[in-house]
Design an enzyme around this catalytic site. Structure first.
Site, PDB file in Angstrom:
ATOM      1  N   SER A  90       0.858  -1.193   0.000  1.00 12.69           N
ATOM      2  CA  SER A  90       0.000   0.000   0.000  1.00 12.69           C
ATOM      3  C   SER A  90       0.890   1.238   0.000  1.00 12.69           C
ATOM      4  CB  SER A  90      -0.875   0.003   1.259  1.00 12.69           C
ATOM      5  OG  SER A  90      -1.523   1.244   1.433  1.00 12.69           O
TER       6      SER A  90
ATOM      7  N   TYR B  26      -1.436  -0.771  10.410  1.00 12.77           N
ATOM      8  CA  TYR B  26      -1.492  -0.995   8.954  1.00 12.77           C
ATOM      9  C   TYR B  26      -0.235  -0.458   8.279  1.00 12.77           C
ATOM     10  CZ  TYR B  26      -3.552  -1.210   4.254  1.00 12.77           C
ATOM     11  OH  TYR B  26      -3.805  -1.495   2.927  1.00 12.77           O
TER      12      TYR B  26
ATOM     13  N   LYS C   9       2.562  -2.786   6.278  1.00  6.48           N
ATOM     14  CA  LYS C   9       2.862  -2.662   4.849  1.00  6.48           C
ATOM     15  C   LYS C   9       4.325  -2.263   4.635  1.00  6.48           C
ATOM     16  CE  LYS C   9      -1.214  -3.810   3.227  1.00  6.48           C
ATOM     17  NZ  LYS C   9      -1.403  -5.110   2.542  1.00  6.48           N
TER      18      LYS C   9
HETATM   19  P1  NAP Z   1     -11.221  -6.592   0.760  1.00  7.13           P
HETATM   20  O1  NAP Z   1     -12.170  -6.022  -0.227  1.00  7.13           O
HETATM   21  O2  NAP Z   1     -11.505  -6.501   2.221  1.00  7.13           O
HETATM   22  O3  NAP Z   1     -10.932  -8.118   0.359  1.00  7.13           O
HETATM   23  C1  NAP Z   1      -9.960  -8.814   1.060  1.00  7.13           C
HETATM   24  C2  NAP Z   1     -10.144 -10.292   0.806  1.00  7.13           C
HETATM   25  O4  NAP Z   1      -9.147 -10.965   1.601  1.00  7.13           O
HETATM   26  C3  NAP Z   1     -11.501 -10.796   1.290  1.00  7.13           C
HETATM   27  O5  NAP Z   1     -11.972 -11.803   0.443  1.00  7.13           O
HETATM   28  C4  NAP Z   1     -11.155 -11.339   2.673  1.00  7.13           C
HETATM   29  O6  NAP Z   1     -12.037 -12.337   3.133  1.00  7.13           O
HETATM   30  C5  NAP Z   1      -9.785 -11.915   2.423  1.00  7.13           C
HETATM   31  N1  NAP Z   1      -9.090 -12.089   3.692  1.00  7.13           N
HETATM   32  C6  NAP Z   1      -8.905 -11.166   4.651  1.00  7.13           C
HETATM   33  N2  NAP Z   1      -8.306 -11.712   5.721  1.00  7.13           N
HETATM   34  C7  NAP Z   1      -8.109 -13.014   5.408  1.00  7.13           C
HETATM   35  C8  NAP Z   1      -7.566 -14.104   6.112  1.00  7.13           C
HETATM   36  N3  NAP Z   1      -7.155 -13.989   7.382  1.00  7.13           N
HETATM   37  N4  NAP Z   1      -7.507 -15.318   5.523  1.00  7.13           N
HETATM   38  C9  NAP Z   1      -7.956 -15.476   4.256  1.00  7.13           C
HETATM   39  N5  NAP Z   1      -8.516 -14.472   3.542  1.00  7.13           N
HETATM   40  C10 NAP Z   1      -8.592 -13.260   4.114  1.00  7.13           C
HETATM   41  O7  NAP Z   1      -9.761  -5.911   0.608  1.00  7.13           O
HETATM   42  P2  NAP Z   1      -9.112  -5.117  -0.621  1.00  7.13           P
HETATM   43  O8  NAP Z   1      -9.467  -3.687  -0.456  1.00  7.13           O
HETATM   44  O9  NAP Z   1      -9.400  -5.792  -1.892  1.00  7.13           O
HETATM   45  O10 NAP Z   1      -7.570  -5.260  -0.241  1.00  7.13           O
HETATM   46  C11 NAP Z   1      -6.732  -6.264  -0.799  1.00  7.13           C
HETATM   47  C12 NAP Z   1      -5.291  -5.902  -0.485  1.00  7.13           C
HETATM   48  O11 NAP Z   1      -5.010  -4.617  -1.035  1.00  7.13           O
HETATM   49  C13 NAP Z   1      -4.992  -5.806   1.017  1.00  7.13           C
HETATM   50  O12 NAP Z   1      -3.707  -6.312   1.284  1.00  7.13           O
HETATM   51  C14 NAP Z   1      -5.035  -4.306   1.276  1.00  7.13           C
HETATM   52  O13 NAP Z   1      -4.257  -3.937   2.384  1.00  7.13           O
HETATM   53  C15 NAP Z   1      -4.471  -3.785  -0.031  1.00  7.13           C
HETATM   54  N6  NAP Z   1      -4.832  -2.398  -0.329  1.00  7.13           N
HETATM   55  C16 NAP Z   1      -6.148  -2.031  -0.421  1.00  7.13           C
HETATM   56  C17 NAP Z   1      -6.454  -0.703  -0.706  1.00  7.13           C
HETATM   57  C18 NAP Z   1      -7.887  -0.236  -0.815  1.00  7.13           C
HETATM   58  O14 NAP Z   1      -8.129   0.981  -0.763  1.00  7.13           O
HETATM   59  N7  NAP Z   1      -8.863  -1.119  -1.002  1.00  7.13           N
HETATM   60  C19 NAP Z   1      -5.432   0.241  -0.878  1.00  7.13           C
HETATM   61  C20 NAP Z   1      -4.098  -0.177  -0.787  1.00  7.13           C
HETATM   62  C21 NAP Z   1      -3.814  -1.498  -0.509  1.00  7.13           C
HETATM   63  P3  NAP Z   1     -13.360 -11.934   4.008  1.00  7.13           P
HETATM   64  O15 NAP Z   1     -14.389 -11.572   3.014  1.00  7.13           O
HETATM   65  O16 NAP Z   1     -13.647 -13.164   4.790  1.00  7.13           O
HETATM   66  O17 NAP Z   1     -12.962 -10.777   4.889  1.00  7.13           O
END
Ligand code: NAP
Length: 243
Positions: free
Chosen positions: A135, A148, A152
Site C-alpha cells: 500500500s 497498517y 505494509k
Molecule cells: P477486501 O475487499 O476486504 O478483500 C480482502 C479479501 O481478503 C476478502 O476476500 C477477505 O475475506 C480476504 N481475507 C482477509 N483476511 C483473510 C484471512 N485472514 N484469511 C484469508 N482471507 C482473508 O480488501 P481489498 O481492499 O481488496 O484489499 C486487498 C489488499 O489490497 C490488502 O492487502 C489491502 O491492504 C491492499 N490495499 C487495499 C487498498 C484499498 O483501498 N482497497 C489500498 C491499498 C492497498 P473476508 O471476506 O472473509 O474478509
C-alpha cells in the site's frame, strides 16, 4: 486459454472480494491457471463458477492450516500475497493484540507462504514470481493507521529480502502499492465528497484506483515483460506520492 500468463500456475490470497477477486479474473483472462485462497466458501464458490479457478477456503490467521492446504496444492509458479486487514486506532491507545493480528495477516503470512511456494520452486530448480500487495501506506504516516502502515512497510522490507535471497534462484519478488482503491467497500467508504475531495485533490490523475488498475499491474509483474523487476515497490497511486 492463451495469453501472456499462459501455462503459469498462480496462487492468489484474499481472493474472495475486492482487489484479489478482480486479480483472479484478470489472471485467468491472461491465460493463468489460478488457485484462489480466501476465508468465505461462498465467495470462492461463485468465483470458481465464474472463472474456472481452483479454490482453497482457509483463514490465514490459522497459519498452520493454511500452510498445509497450500502445500497440498503445490506446485505454483507464482504467489500473489493479497490478503490484508486493518485496525484503525489512535496511536496512544492502540491495542497490542490488534497490532499483532494485523502484522500476522499482512506481514507474517505472506512471508510464510513465500517460504512454501518459493521453497518448492527452489527444490524443483524452477524460477518464479512473488507479488506482495502492499500500500502507499507503507511510505507515509496516516492517522490511526499505526498497525497498517507498519505492516505494509514490513511487507515491502520482506519483498526486498526475498528479492536478494531468491533472485539467484531465478525467483523475482515485487510489491504493488495502491492508493485508495474502489472495491465495493471502498466505494462506500469514499462516496462522501467531503471526505474524498481533499484526498482526490492530492492525486494528480484526479481519481482513485479501480481494482482493475491494480490487477493489471499484478498481471504485468507476473509476466516475462517484467523480467528485470526485482525488489521494487510499485506505487499505483496516480502520482500521489510524488506530489
Ligand atoms: P477486501 O475487499 O476486504 O478483500 C480482502 C479479501 O481478503 C476478502 O476476500 C477477505 O475475506 C480476504 N481475507 C482477509 N483476511 C483473510 C484471512 N485472514 N484469511 C484469508 N482471507 C482473508 O480488501 P481489498 O481492499 O481488496 O484489499 C486487498 C489488499 O489490497 C490488502 O492487502 C489491502 O491492504 C491492499 N490495499 C487495499 C487498498 C484499498 O483501498 N482497497 C489500498 C491499498 C492497498 P473476508 O471476506 O472473509 O474478509
Amino acid at each position: 486459454m492463451t495469453g501472456r500468463l499462459s501455462g503459469h500456475r498462480v496462487l492468489v490470497t484474499g481472493a474472495g472480494k475486492g482487489i484479489g477477486r478482480e486479480t483472479v479474473r484478470r489472471l485467468v483472462a491472461d491465460g493463468a491457471r489460478v488457485t484462489a485462497l480466501s476465508r468465505q466458501p461462498d465467495d470462492l464458490a461463485s468465483l470458481a463458477e465464474e472463472t474456472g479457478c481452483d479454490i482453497i477456503a482457509v483463514d490465514l490467521a490459522r497459519l498452520d492450516d493454511a500452510v498445509a492446504a497450500v502445500t497440498a496444492a503445490l506446485p505454483f509458479d507464482a504467489l500473489v500475497n493479497n490478503a490484508g486487514i486493518t485496525s484503525l486506532e489512535p496511536v496512544l491507545t492502540a491495542s497490542m493484540a490488534n497490532f499483532n493480528a494485523v502484522m500476522a495477516i499482512n506481514a507474517a503470512a505472506p512471508l510464510r507462504l513465500a517460504q512454501v511456494v518459493a521453497g518448492d520452486l527452489v527444490r524443483r530448480g524452477k524460477g518464479g514470481v512473488i507479488v506482495n500487495v502492499s500500500s502507499t501506506a507503507a511510505s507515509v504516516g496516516l492517522p490511526d493507521h499505526a498497525a497498517y502502515c507498519a505492516s505494509k512497510a514490513a511487507l515491502d522490507a520482506i519483498t526486498r529480502v526475498l528479492a536478494v535471497e531468491l533472485g539467484p534462484h531465478g525467483i523475482r519478488s515485487v510489491s504493488v502499492n495502491p492508493t485508495v482503491t474502489l472495491t465495493p467497500m471502498g466505494q462506500l467508504a469514499w462516496s462522501d465528497p467531503a471526505k474524498s475531495g481533499p484526498m482526490l485533490g492530492r492525486i494528480p490523475l484526479g481519481r482513485f484506483c479501480d481494482p482493475g488498475d491494480v490487477a493489471g499491474v499484478i498481471s504485468f509483474l507476473l509476466s516475462d515483460d517484467a523480467a528485470m523487476l526485482n525488489g521494487v515497490s510499485i506505487n499505483v497511486d496516480g502520482g500521489l506520492l510524488v506530489n
